[in-house]
Design a protein around this motif. Structure first.
Motif, PDB file in Angstrom:
ATOM      1  N   ALA A   1       0.835  -1.213   0.000  1.00 32.89           N
ATOM      2  CA  ALA A   1       0.000   0.000   0.000  1.00 32.89           C
ATOM      3  C   ALA A   1       0.868   1.261   0.000  1.00 32.89           C
ATOM      4  CB  ALA A   1      -0.923  -0.003   1.202  1.00 32.89           C
TER       5      ALA A   1
ATOM      6  N   ASN B   1       3.067   2.174   1.959  1.00 30.99           N
ATOM      7  CA  ASN B   1       3.140   2.705   3.329  1.00 30.99           C
ATOM      8  C   ASN B   1       2.020   3.694   3.649  1.00 30.99           C
ATOM      9  OD1 ASN B   1       5.351   1.162   4.083  1.00 30.99           O
ATOM     10  ND2 ASN B   1       6.792   2.655   3.253  1.00 30.99           N
ATOM     11  N   ALA B   2       0.856   3.493   3.042  1.00 33.09           N
ATOM     12  CA  ALA B   2      -0.291   4.343   3.386  1.00 33.09           C
ATOM     13  C   ALA B   2      -0.511   4.253   4.902  1.00 33.09           C
ATOM     14  CB  ALA B   2      -1.531   3.895   2.628  1.00 33.09           C
TER      15      ALA B   2
ATOM     16  N   ASN C   1      -2.358   3.914   7.875  1.00 32.36           N
ATOM     17  CA  ASN C   1      -3.638   3.559   8.506  1.00 32.36           C
ATOM     18  C   ASN C   1      -3.500   3.651  10.021  1.00 32.36           C
ATOM     19  OD1 ASN C   1      -2.328   1.253   9.327  1.00 32.36           O
ATOM     20  ND2 ASN C   1      -3.397  -0.116   7.923  1.00 32.36           N
TER      21      ASN C   1
ATOM     22  N   ALA D   1       5.849   7.379   2.417  1.00 27.37           N
ATOM     23  CA  ALA D   1       4.439   7.057   2.653  1.00 27.37           C
ATOM     24  C   ALA D   1       3.609   7.835   1.636  1.00 27.37           C
ATOM     25  CB  ALA D   1       4.006   7.417   4.073  1.00 27.37           C
ATOM     26  N   ALA D   2       2.689   7.121   0.977  1.00 27.06           N
ATOM     27  CA  ALA D   2       1.878   7.754  -0.086  1.00 27.06           C
ATOM     28  C   ALA D   2       0.631   8.426   0.483  1.00 27.06           C
ATOM     29  CB  ALA D   2       1.499   6.732  -1.143  1.00 27.06           C
ATOM     30  N   GLY D   3       0.656   8.685   1.780  1.00 27.74           N
ATOM     31  CA  GLY D   3      -0.437   9.468   2.363  1.00 27.74           C
ATOM     32  C   GLY D   3      -1.230   8.700   3.384  1.00 27.74           C
TER      33      GLY D   3
ATOM     34  N   ASP E   1      -4.345   6.570   4.638  1.00 27.07           N
ATOM     35  CA  ASP E   1      -4.941   5.444   3.915  1.00 27.07           C
ATOM     36  C   ASP E   1      -6.312   5.844   3.374  1.00 27.07           C
ATOM     37  OD1 ASP E   1      -6.223   3.046   3.146  1.00 27.07           O
ATOM     38  OD2 ASP E   1      -4.837   1.907   4.409  1.00 27.07           O
ATOM     39  N   ILE E   2      -6.364   6.060   2.058  1.00 26.31           N
ATOM     40  CA  ILE E   2      -7.600   6.551   1.429  1.00 26.31           C
ATOM     41  C   ILE E   2      -8.716   5.523   1.581  1.00 26.31           C
ATOM     42  CG2 ILE E   2      -8.644   7.318  -0.751  1.00 26.31           C
ATOM     43  CD1 ILE E   2      -5.704   8.134  -1.596  1.00 26.31           C
ATOM     44  N   LYS E   3      -8.333   4.235   1.514  1.00 27.73           N
ATOM     45  CA  LYS E   3      -9.375   3.188   1.597  1.00 27.73           C
ATOM     46  C   LYS E   3      -9.992   3.145   2.997  1.00 27.73           C
ATOM     47  CE  LYS E   3      -6.964   0.728  -2.025  1.00 27.73           C
ATOM     48  NZ  LYS E   3      -5.887  -0.211  -2.342  1.00 27.73           N
TER      49      LYS E   3
ATOM     50  N   GLY F   1       1.976  11.497   4.220  1.00 25.89           N
ATOM     51  CA  GLY F   1       3.391  11.081   4.213  1.00 25.89           C
ATOM     52  C   GLY F   1       4.300  12.298   4.274  1.00 25.89           C
TER      53      GLY F   1
ATOM     54  N   GLU G   1      -4.033  16.167  -1.713  1.00 32.78           N
ATOM     55  CA  GLU G   1      -5.388  15.976  -1.167  1.00 32.78           C
ATOM     56  C   GLU G   1      -6.462  16.654  -2.019  1.00 32.78           C
ATOM     57  OE1 GLU G   1      -2.703  16.779   0.632  1.00 32.78           O
ATOM     58  OE2 GLU G   1      -2.702  15.700   2.542  1.00 32.78           O
TER      59      GLU G   1
END
Ligand SMILES: CC(C)=CC(=O)SCCNC(=O)CCNC(=O)[C@H](O)C(C)(C)COP(=O)(O)OP(=O)(O)OC[C@H]1O[C@@H](n2cnc3c(N)ncnc32)[C@H](O)[C@@H]1OP(=O)(O)O
Length: 260
Positions: free
Chosen positions: A27, A29-30, A32, A65-67, A69-71, A112, A134
Motif C-alpha cells: 500500500a 506505506n499508506a 492507517n 508514505a503515499a499518504g 490510507d484513502i481506503k 506522508g 489531497e
C-alpha cells in the motif's frame, strides 16, 4: 493494539539511534490507524530509552508514505472524522523530545509529507517526491500540511503545491528549504543514521533544549523566542556536559558527554 508486535513497521536500534521503518509496501506505506499507533509507540519507547539519542523514521525505496490510507478514510462521514478528531493522534509525534530525522525516498505525499514535516529534519534520497495531493481527492491536508509546508517553503510555493496537488522532486524540495540534505537513494538510511549518530553523540539534554528552542521559533515572536533561547542557554550551565564540553575544548581533546 500492536505495540508489542508491530506488523506495519520494523524497529531496530543502531548504536544510539532508534530506527523505525514503515513496512506496508503493498500500500506504499499508506498511513492507517494501526501503522500510526505502531509508529507512535515505537517513537515514544525510543524517547524514554536513555540509550537512544536520536530517532530516524524511514520507508521503502518506492515510498516513504503515499499518504493517509484513502481506503480506510473513504466511507467516513463528517461526524466520524469530526467526532473522532481524525489524525489528531499524529500530533503525539510532535511531543517526542529527542530529535527525529525523516529519511525520505520515493513518494512522500499527503499525510506522508506531513509526517516527514512533523520530524525535525528531512534527509531526502534523490528519488524523493513530495506533495500535498489531497485537493485531487476533494479534501485538504489534515495532518498539518497547510501550516508546516507554508512555514517551510513560504506561502507562494505552499499554495502552488496545495492548490494544484503537483509533486516536487528532491532538488526543488531542497532549494525550497523543505529538505536539509539530498543523498543518493542507495545511501539514504546509512546517511540518515550517520547524521542521527552525530546528534546522538552530543549531550542529550542539551540536544533536547536546542530542539525545543528551534521549535519555539515557529510558535512565537522574535523577542519572546530570543528570551526563551537565552533562558535555555543559561540552563545548559546546570549540566555536567557543559563543563565537559568547555573543558575538553580548553584541554584540546574530544568531549565525553555523559548526557546529564
Ligand atoms: C492526511 C490527509 C488529510 C490526507 C491524505 O494523506 S490523502 C492521501 C494523499 N495521497 C495520495 O493521494 C496519493 C495516492 N497514491 C497515488 O497517487 C499513487 O499510488 C502513487 C502516485 C503514489 C503511486 O502510483 P503507482 O501507480 O506506482 O502505484 P499504485 O498502483 O497507485 O499504488 C500501489 C498500491 O498502493 C495503494 N495506495 C497508494 N496510495 C495509497 C493511499 N494513500 N491510501 C491507500 N492505498 C494507497 C494503491 O491503492 C495500490 O493498491 P492496490 O493495488 O491494492 O489498489
Amino acid at each position: 493494539m500492536s505495540e508489542q508486535n508491530p506488523e506495519n513497521i520494523t524497529v531496530e536500534q543502531r548504536g544510539r539511534v532508534g530506527l523505525i521503518t514503515l513496512n506496508r509496501p503493498k500500500a506504499l506505506n499508506a498511513l492507517n490507524r494501526d501503522l500510526m499507533e505502531e509508529v507512535i509507540a515505537a517513537a515514544r519507547a525510543f524517547d524514554t530509552d536513555p540509550a537512544v539519542g536520536a530517532i530516524v523514521i524511514t520507508g521503502s525505496e518506492k515510498a516513504f508514505a503515499a499518504g493517509a490510507d484513502i481506503k480506510e478514510m473513504q466511507s467516513r462521514s463528517f461526524s466520524d472524522v469530526y467526532g473522532g478528531d481524525l489524525f489528531s493522534d499524529w500530533d503525539r509525534i510532535t511531543k517526542i523530545r529527542k530529535p527525529i530525522i525523516a529519511a525520505v525516498a520515493g513518494y512522500a505525499l499527503g499525510g506522508g509529507c506531513e509526517l516527514a514535516m512533523m520530524c525535525d529534519l528531512i534527509i531526502a534520497a534523490d528519488s524523493a517526491k513530495f506533495g500535498q495531493p489531497e485537493i485531487n481527492l476533494g479534501v485538504i491536508p489534515g495532518m498539518g500540511g497547510t501550516q508546516r509546508l507554508t512555514r517551510a517553503v513560504g506561502k507562494s510555493k505552499a499554495m502552488d503545491l496545495v492548490l494544484t496537488g503537483r509533486m516536487m522532486d528532491a532538488e526543488e524540495a531542497e532549494r525550497s528549504g523543505l529538505v536539509a540534505r539530498i543523498v543518493p537513494a542507495a545511501e539514504l538510511v546509512d546517511a540518515a543514521v550517520a547524521v542521527a549518530e552525530t546528534i546522538g553523540a552530543k549531550s542529550l539534554p542539551v540536544v533536547m533544549m536546542a530542539k525545543e528552542a528551534v521549535n519555539v521559533a515557529l510558535e512565537t515572536t522574535l523577542s519572546e523566542g530570543v528570551r526563551f533561547e537565552r533562558r535555555t542557554f543559561f540552563s545548559t550551565f546546570a549540566t555536567e556536559d557543559q563543563k565537559e564540553g568547555m573543558s575538553a575544548f580548553v584541554e584540546k581533546r574530544d568531549p565525553e558527554f555523559k548526557h546529564r
